[in-house]
Design a protein around this motif. Structure first.
Motif, PDB file in Angstrom:
ATOM      1  N   ASP A 488       0.809  -1.226   0.000  1.00  0.00           N
ATOM      2  CA  ASP A 488       0.000   0.000   0.000  1.00  0.00           C
ATOM      3  C   ASP A 488       0.839   1.272   0.000  1.00  0.00           C
ATOM      4  OD1 ASP A 488      -2.241  -1.482  -0.065  1.00  0.00           O
ATOM      5  OD2 ASP A 488      -3.055  -0.858   1.883  1.00  0.00           O
ATOM      6  N   LYS A 489       2.109   1.178   0.439  1.00  0.00           N
ATOM      7  CA  LYS A 489       2.950   2.367   0.505  1.00  0.00           C
ATOM      8  C   LYS A 489       3.814   2.565  -0.742  1.00  0.00           C
ATOM      9  CE  LYS A 489       3.254   2.213   5.559  1.00  0.00           C
ATOM     10  NZ  LYS A 489       4.170   2.112   6.739  1.00  0.00           N
ATOM     11  N   TYR A 492       4.222   4.724  -7.522  1.00  0.00           N
ATOM     12  CA  TYR A 492       4.275   4.301  -8.920  1.00  0.00           C
ATOM     13  C   TYR A 492       4.310   5.494  -9.869  1.00  0.00           C
ATOM     14  CZ  TYR A 492       2.515  -0.064  -6.883  1.00  0.00           C
ATOM     15  OH  TYR A 492       2.359  -1.187  -6.121  1.00  0.00           O
ATOM     16  N   LYS A 493       4.839   5.222 -11.046  1.00  0.00           N
ATOM     17  CA  LYS A 493       4.725   6.180 -12.149  1.00  0.00           C
ATOM     18  C   LYS A 493       4.674   5.393 -13.457  1.00  0.00           C
ATOM     19  CE  LYS A 493       9.709   6.996 -12.755  1.00  0.00           C
ATOM     20  NZ  LYS A 493      10.782   8.027 -12.776  1.00  0.00           N
ATOM     21  N   LEU A 494       4.169   6.049 -14.511  1.00  0.00           N
ATOM     22  CA  LEU A 494       4.108   5.388 -15.807  1.00  0.00           C
ATOM     23  C   LEU A 494       5.517   5.093 -16.309  1.00  0.00           C
ATOM     24  CD1 LEU A 494       1.343   7.286 -17.837  1.00  0.00           C
ATOM     25  CD2 LEU A 494       1.153   5.107 -16.666  1.00  0.00           C
ATOM     26  N   ASN A 555      -3.128   7.765 -15.408  1.00  0.00           N
ATOM     27  CA  ASN A 555      -2.698   9.139 -15.688  1.00  0.00           C
ATOM     28  C   ASN A 555      -2.379   9.922 -14.415  1.00  0.00           C
ATOM     29  OD1 ASN A 555      -2.789   9.001 -18.493  1.00  0.00           O
ATOM     30  ND2 ASN A 555      -4.976   9.471 -18.558  1.00  0.00           N
ATOM     31  N   SER A 556      -2.841   9.416 -13.258  1.00  0.00           N
ATOM     32  CA  SER A 556      -2.551  10.105 -11.993  1.00  0.00           C
ATOM     33  C   SER A 556      -1.222   9.666 -11.381  1.00  0.00           C
ATOM     34  CB  SER A 556      -3.681   9.843 -10.984  1.00  0.00           C
ATOM     35  OG  SER A 556      -3.651   8.497 -10.519  1.00  0.00           O
ATOM     36  N   LEU A 557      -0.625   8.617 -11.940  1.00  0.00           N
ATOM     37  CA  LEU A 557       0.619   8.087 -11.378  1.00  0.00           C
ATOM     38  C   LEU A 557       1.784   8.987 -11.778  1.00  0.00           C
ATOM     39  CD1 LEU A 557       0.134   4.263 -12.023  1.00  0.00           C
ATOM     40  CD2 LEU A 557      -0.428   5.571  -9.970  1.00  0.00           C
ATOM     41  N   ASP A 558       2.119   9.896 -10.885  1.00  0.00           N
ATOM     42  CA  ASP A 558       3.144  10.904 -11.180  1.00  0.00           C
ATOM     43  C   ASP A 558       4.408  10.719 -10.359  1.00  0.00           C
ATOM     44  OD1 ASP A 558       2.169  11.546  -8.714  1.00  0.00           O
ATOM     45  OD2 ASP A 558       1.537  13.582  -9.219  1.00  0.00           O
ATOM     46  N   GLY A 559       4.542   9.547  -9.731  1.00  0.00           N
ATOM     47  CA  GLY A 559       5.726   9.311  -8.909  1.00  0.00           C
ATOM     48  C   GLY A 559       5.592   9.813  -7.494  1.00  0.00           C
ATOM     49  N   ARG A 560       4.361  10.201  -7.097  1.00  0.00           N
ATOM     50  CA  ARG A 560       4.149  10.698  -5.739  1.00  0.00           C
ATOM     51  C   ARG A 560       3.037   9.963  -5.006  1.00  0.00           C
ATOM     52  NH1 ARG A 560       3.555  17.028  -6.943  1.00  0.00           N
ATOM     53  NH2 ARG A 560       2.343  16.132  -8.657  1.00  0.00           N
ATOM     54  N   LEU A 561       2.196   9.244  -5.760  1.00  0.00           N
ATOM     55  CA  LEU A 561       1.027   8.600  -5.159  1.00  0.00           C
ATOM     56  C   LEU A 561       1.277   7.124  -4.881  1.00  0.00           C
ATOM     57  CD1 LEU A 561      -1.876  10.106  -7.311  1.00  0.00           C
ATOM     58  CD2 LEU A 561      -1.118  10.834  -5.045  1.00  0.00           C
ATOM     59  N   SER A 562       0.786   6.651  -3.732  1.00  0.00           N
ATOM     60  CA  SER A 562       0.805   5.231  -3.396  1.00  0.00           C
ATOM     61  C   SER A 562      -0.581   4.641  -3.653  1.00  0.00           C
ATOM     62  CB  SER A 562       1.173   5.043  -1.920  1.00  0.00           C
ATOM     63  OG  SER A 562       0.142   5.581  -1.096  1.00  0.00           O
ATOM     64  N   CYS A 567      -6.551   4.847  -3.452  1.00  0.00           N
ATOM     65  CA  CYS A 567      -7.788   4.169  -3.044  1.00  0.00           C
ATOM     66  C   CYS A 567      -8.581   4.920  -1.976  1.00  0.00           C
ATOM     67  CB  CYS A 567      -7.467   2.766  -2.540  1.00  0.00           C
ATOM     68  SG  CYS A 567      -6.933   1.637  -3.849  1.00  0.00           S
ATOM     69  N   ASP A 568      -8.041   6.035  -1.492  1.00  0.00           N
ATOM     70  CA  ASP A 568      -8.722   6.754  -0.406  1.00  0.00           C
ATOM     71  C   ASP A 568     -10.164   7.098  -0.743  1.00  0.00           C
ATOM     72  OD1 ASP A 568      -6.759   6.655   1.445  1.00  0.00           O
ATOM     73  OD2 ASP A 568      -5.926   8.643   1.026  1.00  0.00           O
ATOM     74  N   ASN A 569     -10.418   7.483  -1.997  1.00  0.00           N
ATOM     75  CA  ASN A 569     -11.764   7.923  -2.376  1.00  0.00           C
ATOM     76  C   ASN A 569     -12.476   6.918  -3.277  1.00  0.00           C
ATOM     77  OD1 ASN A 569     -11.511  10.466  -1.012  1.00  0.00           O
ATOM     78  ND2 ASN A 569     -10.187  11.145  -2.709  1.00  0.00           N
ATOM     79  N   GLU A 570     -12.028   5.661  -3.234  1.00  0.00           N
ATOM     80  CA  GLU A 570     -12.614   4.628  -4.082  1.00  0.00           C
ATOM     81  C   GLU A 570     -13.418   3.636  -3.238  1.00  0.00           C
ATOM     82  OE1 GLU A 570     -12.490   4.442  -7.350  1.00  0.00           O
ATOM     83  OE2 GLU A 570     -11.008   6.005  -7.787  1.00  0.00           O
ATOM     84  N   SER A 571     -14.384   3.001  -3.873  1.00  0.00           N
ATOM     85  CA  SER A 571     -15.147   1.954  -3.195  1.00  0.00           C
ATOM     86  C   SER A 571     -14.277   0.727  -2.984  1.00  0.00           C
ATOM     87  CB  SER A 571     -16.374   1.571  -4.018  1.00  0.00           C
ATOM     88  OG  SER A 571     -15.973   0.921  -5.224  1.00  0.00           O
TER      89      SER A 571
END
Length: 594
Positions: A488-489, A492-494, A555-562, A567-571
């Motif tokens: 979970d930590k 990722y990036k493209l 497209n949100s994977l910019d090298g800063r998101l885990s 998943c914070d705002n996902e079902s």
């Protein structure tokens, strides 16, 4: 490197000489190169001299002689071979060597080390010295008497991103614009044993690309096929660049080219037999196209060369050659203004052929009796337009569809693009995405002009897909494919070779364009938004249709998101899908962990 190898292999010379190779590049300044050479205080410095670096070499030598007047300076290469006396007088060279240098330079060093005069060495030109025009070269008639620069250690293949690999010297043809075959008749070849051992070294050193220095690789078809089978067996992953002639292509060698990682370069030069006859070449348009079809059938990557300004060529004739060449769908088309090279038949005949060329390097044509100066500039503009739109823009996969629909010749299409380019920023500064946008805007303009705007939505998707495929291919696979442990930590990036697309039509439906024209396609298929990713997995470009939610995540994977951030705002159901997809995306090299 070959010169160093021969000096190092001669015991009496090697024990007294320390020979070093110094790599410099065209963008280095004369001051930088001269200062670097002077810092090592070399006793002698030799330059391989060509039309593209002659002026730079002359400046370097003048600086060195000013700072270290005792340094012996000499030159060889194409300029020294074609114009030895001119080169000798243009800069403070102590001598120049005409033709192949291995034998001559060895004799020079033996004489200098023995305090003997250099006057009687054939192939050597000294200021004010005598020379025998009947014996002014010393070619190496037995190439197998030369040690390999690679096998001897003079060149470490691992230190270069690409290698120049010499298989032979000489050419069986005598084209008027080239001096490859002048000086020594016929073709001399290195042994198959040397070739095999060099290939094994290239594989061991993990070489990525090899440029084959053989002006007509397939002139000896049997030998060429043996070498291709050897490449397939020993170096299956290395990319090779060959120069070939269509006359010697057959279905067998086409399939052998298809089995290895390679690109072919083919000298078409002109589509007019009378123009080619003036430079001692023959041409049959139908036979040439039939041979090219063998390559297209096997999926072999190839490029074509065109020269504009040959004797008898005209602006309209060049445009017809451009149309013929692009109809063959080469992967790239290299276009050159005629260069009247010293040492060639054209140079000797320039006066009688009314070829007005620059007297100094780069010797390009200024005008002729059939091609005015202003017409040459128009051809130059077409060349630049073709290079930007077709080569850099990777348009081989779709341009023929556009031309067919617009009922235009390639030359007319690019003439229009020349005018369109004027309002754009410097073409040299354009990125691949900017070139794609330029292509789209120009094609849209052309379709709107013909009231075919409905058709543009189809070609728009196709252009975007082709641009993505090219970007992914040239990005290459990930160097570090170790996925490691991700949780979970993990961040990722493209991957560099991953491109995301939103298409107006179904990707699989679009693959039928070509078999169907645009009107037939629209009659059979409706618009259907498709989310597509193009990516490079271990060097293989792949495509995958995914959901809009997943492409938004990518497209949100910019090298800063885990994953946790994502998943914070996902079902819960969406989180499961996202985690499973990211596992797959890491394995497929769609994304990489930071």
């Amino acid at each position: 490197a070959s010169l160093k190898t021969q000096l190092d292999s001669h015991v009496d010379i090697a024990k007294l000489l320390d020979v070093q190779l110094c790599d410099y590049y065209a963008h280095n300044s004369a001051d930088y190169i001269a200062d670097d050479l002077c810092a090592d205080a070399f006793k002698m410095v030799g330059f391989s001299t060509y039309l593209w670096n002659r002026e730079l070499v002359e400046k370097i030598c003048k600086i060195i002689k000013t700072k270290l007047p005792e340094t012996i300076l000499f030159a060889g290469g194409a300029e020294a071979t074609a114009l030895p006396l001119s080169l000798l007088e243009s800069a403070p060279f102590d001598f120049v060597i005409k033709g192949e240098g291995e034998i001559v330079l060895r004799e020079v060093m033996k004489s200098l080390l023995g305090n003997k005069a250099l006057d009687d060495i054939a192939g050597l030109f000294m200021r004010g010295g005598k020379h025998n025009p009947d014996k002014d070269q010393q070619p190496v008639l037995d190439l197998n008497s030369l040690d390999s620069p690679f096998l001897s250690g003079s060149l470490d293949p691992a230190e270069y991103s690409g290698l120049l690999w010499e298989l032979s010297r000489g050419c069986p043809f005598k084209c008027g614009f080239c001096f490859e075959s002048r000086g020594v008749a016929g073709v001399r070849k290195f042994s198959m044993d040397r070739i095999k051992r060099e290939l094994e070294l290239f594989e061991e050193k993990k070489v990525s690309q090899v440029f084959v220095l053989d002006p007509t690789f397939n002139s000896d078809a049997a030998r060429a096929k043996l070498i291709l089978r050897m490449i397939h067996k020993i170096t299956p992953l290395i990319h090779f660049n060959f120069e070939v002639r269509t006359e010697f292509l057959d279905s067998e060698i086409a399939s052998l080219f298809a089995e290895i990682n390679c690109t072919l370069q083919i000298g078409l030069q002109s589509a007019h037999s009378d123009v080619l006859a003036s430079v001692n070449r023959t041409f049959n348009a139908e036979a040439f196209a039939d041979k090219i079809s063998l390559l297209n059938k096997e999926g072999v990557l190839f490029g074509l060369d065109l020269i504009f300004g040959l004797p008898g060529d005209t602006l309209n004739g060049f445009k017809e050659s451009l149309d013929y060449a692009l109809a063959l769908q080469p992967n790239h088309l290299d276009i050159f203004r005629l260069t009247v090279l010293p040492g060639t038949a054209l140079y000797d005949q320039a006066g009688s052929l009314d070829l007005n060329a620059l007297k100094d390097a780069p010797y390009t044509l200024v005008s002729s009796s059939t091609f005015s100066e202003s017409e040459l500039e128009q051809a130059e503009s077409l060349k630049l337009a073709c290079d930007l739109f077709y080569n850099r823009g990777g348009a081989v996969g779709w341009l023929f569809m556009v031309l067919e629909e617009l009922e235009l010749n390639a030359s007319d299409f690019f003439s229009g693009f020349v005018e369109y380019m004027v309002v754009q920023k410097d073409p040299d500064l354009l990125t691949s995405d900017e070139i794609c946008e330029l292509q789209l805007s120009f094609v849209k303009k052309m379709f709107l002009k013909e009231n075919k705007d409905d058709f543009f939505s189809v070609i728009e998707d196709i252009i975007k897909i082709n641009n993505a495929l090219n970007k992914s291919l040239y990005a290459g696979p990930l160097v570090n494919t170790d996925a490691g442990i991700h949780d979970d930590k993990s961040i990722y990036k493209l991957a560099p070779g991953t491109v995301t697309l939103f298409l107006k039509y179904d990707y699989n439906d679009l693959m039928s364009v070509g078999e169907l024209n645009f009107e037939e396609f629209l009659d059979n298929y409706d618009q259907q938004t498709t989310c597509l990713i193009i990516y490079n997995c271990n060097g293989i470009v792949k495509s995958l249709i995914i959901t809009e939610n997943l492409i938004t995540i990518l497209n949100s994977l910019d090298g800063r998101l885990s994953i946790k951030n994502i998943c914070d705002n996902e079902s819960e159901d969406n989180c499961i899908e996202i985690r499973e997809f990211l596992d797959y995306a890491v394995a497929e090299q769609i994304v990489q962990m930071c």
